[in-house]
Design an enzyme around this catalytic site. Structure first.
Site, PDB file in Angstrom:
ATOM      1  N   GLN A   1      13.124  -5.347 -38.270  1.00  0.00           N
ATOM      2  CA  GLN A   1      12.512  -4.090 -38.707  1.00  0.00           C
ATOM      3  C   GLN A   1      13.410  -3.391 -39.720  1.00  0.00           C
ATOM      4  OE1 GLN A   1      11.182  -1.489 -35.519  1.00  0.00           O
ATOM      5  NE2 GLN A   1      11.637   0.326 -36.718  1.00  0.00           N
ATOM      6  N   GLY A   2      12.917  -3.192 -40.934  1.00  0.00           N
ATOM      7  CA  GLY A   2      13.687  -2.543 -41.989  1.00  0.00           C
ATOM      8  C   GLY A   2      13.257  -1.099 -42.186  1.00  0.00           C
TER       9      GLY A   2
ATOM     10  N   SER B   1      15.501   2.023 -40.674  1.00  0.00           N
ATOM     11  CA  SER B   1      16.671   2.904 -40.761  1.00  0.00           C
ATOM     12  C   SER B   1      17.536   2.586 -41.974  1.00  0.00           C
ATOM     13  CB  SER B   1      17.519   2.784 -39.489  1.00  0.00           C
ATOM     14  OG  SER B   1      16.814   3.262 -38.366  1.00  0.00           O
TER      15      SER B   1
ATOM     16  N   GLU C   1       6.067   1.266 -29.749  1.00  0.00           N
ATOM     17  CA  GLU C   1       7.460   0.882 -29.508  1.00  0.00           C
ATOM     18  C   GLU C   1       7.813   0.887 -28.024  1.00  0.00           C
ATOM     19  OE1 GLU C   1      11.707   1.595 -31.723  1.00  0.00           O
ATOM     20  OE2 GLU C   1      10.283   3.231 -31.704  1.00  0.00           O
TER      21      GLU C   1
ATOM     22  N   GLU D   1      18.226  13.698 -29.426  1.00  0.00           N
ATOM     23  CA  GLU D   1      17.977  14.962 -30.123  1.00  0.00           C
ATOM     24  C   GLU D   1      16.560  15.015 -30.695  1.00  0.00           C
ATOM     25  OE1 GLU D   1      22.134  14.413 -29.464  1.00  0.00           O
ATOM     26  OE2 GLU D   1      20.666  13.093 -30.439  1.00  0.00           O
TER      27      GLU D   1
END
Length: 380
Positions: free
Chosen positions: A123-124, A126, A241, A364
């Site tokens: 998975q590209g 981040s 996810e 967060e």
């Protein structure tokens, strides 16, 4: 939610349990190329029995299974201590996105080898300056004739060092466009201009990678959806996810708590902390069941998934922290040390669990989601 299983669900559970007993492979090899080959072959075997992509349409080898059957599947895998399914995350995410947004050509080309682990994916998403704020990504996708030319830098890319393909989000519009200028594209990892750099973790392993794209040319036919309309595709993908996989994870955690209790007995302390952790695990299971029940009714995902993500991250860290601290001075020994306890399982888990509050959406970020959806606090 009715917790009584239907006749169909019981038959499904019994069929899979029987299949696992007859097809369980030998011991999983240690980390390395041989383990990757082993896990690919294990997924192929599962796929041959139509146990991968259970909720996929039958024409793609699925069973059109319901969400309760998915829960039973993951529980049985964990109960019988089956090996991991190496391509599971992308079976859940990428495959579902292709079914919803892909062309017929893309579905027929990519879904069968995805399910059979003939092709592994990474998975590209981040980037160094765009992790939690995905809309801030900078990797460019320039349209050139019938190709899209990708240049940029991705990071924390799991399995990139062994993957055959990468699904990536790239910017085809201006940075000011934010969400509206992004495109979802499928990139072959053997394309000229791709460099993969493994990242060494504090555990000593290298599961994550940096991926550099230097004028990588990809056919426009590999764009999923429309150019510039990748944000809803990415949103749909991330919606898959997390889900029913937790029900397998909680069975593994119960076994880990049993082992932790045995360690407490050996050291004569810590039993109360294990009791607290068991209660927290029960609370997480019921939270997951609430989310499962809502999904079974066709409701949109609510705050339960964010609550569960926060609880899971802290829970995993607490398990291994407790195990490492019980050992006193031995809690600092590495796996290679001859005097290590349980082959340094607890301290390895303690280090590895540092990512539990970061991966798949930081704690967060989950707090922000809860503040907006539950507490109705203003943004900013």
């Amino acid at each position: 939610m009715d917790f009584e299983l239907t006749v169909r669900e019981i038959e499904f559970q019994e069929e899979f349990a029987s299949w696992l007993r007859e097809n369980m492979p030998d011991e999983v090899p240690p980390p390395g190329p041989e383990r990757v080959r082993f896990l690919r072959e294990w997924q192929r075997r599962l796929h041959g029995g139509r146990w991968v992509g259970l909720n996929y349409p039958r024409e793609f080898g699925g069973r059109e299974a319901g969400i309760v059957e998915m829960m039973l599947f993951y529980e049985e895998l964990a109960r019988q201590r089956a090996p991991d399914i190496i391509g599971l995350a992308n079976v859940r995410m990428l495959g579902q996105v292709l079914l919803s947004f892909g062309t017929e050509e893309q579905k027929n080309r990519f879904i069968p080898p995805l399910l059979a682990a003939d092709e592994l994916w990474c998975q590209g998403f981040s980037e160094p300056d765009a992790g939690s704020d995905l809309a801030a990504l900078r990797t460019r996708g320039e349209i050139s004739g019938d190709e899209i030319v990708v240049t940029g830098h991705k990071v924390w890319t799991t399995l990139a060092h062994v993957a055959d393909w990468c699904f990536a989000l790239v910017r085809t519009g201006s940075p000011e466009d934010r969400h509206r200028g992004l495109t979802f594209v499928l990139i072959p990892m053997n394309a000229p201009g791709i460099t993969v750099c493994p990242l060494r973790q504090i555990t000593g392993d290298s599961d994550f990678n940096e991926v550099h794209f230097d004028n990588v040319r990809v056919p426009l036919g590999n764009v999923v959806g429309e150019v510039g309309s990748g944000w809803p595709v990415a949103g749909a993908l991330l919606g898959h996810e997390r889900g029913s996989t937790f029900f397998g994870t909680q069975i593994k955690w119960r076994r880990t708590l049993d082992d932790l209790y045995a360690l407490c007995v050996r050291h004569g302390t810590g039993e109360l902390e294990v009791a607290r952790l068991r209660l927290r695990l029960d609370a997480m299971r019921y939270t997951a069941l609430r989310a499962l029940s809502a999904s079974a009714r066709g409701a949109r995902p609510g705050p339960e998934n964010s609550v569960l993500k926060v609880l899971r991250g802290r829970f995993e860290q607490e398990i291994y922290k407790t195990g490492a601290m019980l050992q006193g001075w031995a809690g600092g020994l590495a796996r290679e040390a001859t005097d290590s306890v349980d082959s340094a399982r607890w301290q390895f888990g303690f280090m590895q669990s540092r990512m539990s509050t970061l991966a798949a959406g930081t704690t967060e970020i989950q707090y922000n989601i809860l503040a907006e959806k539950v507490l109705k606090l203003p943004k900013g």
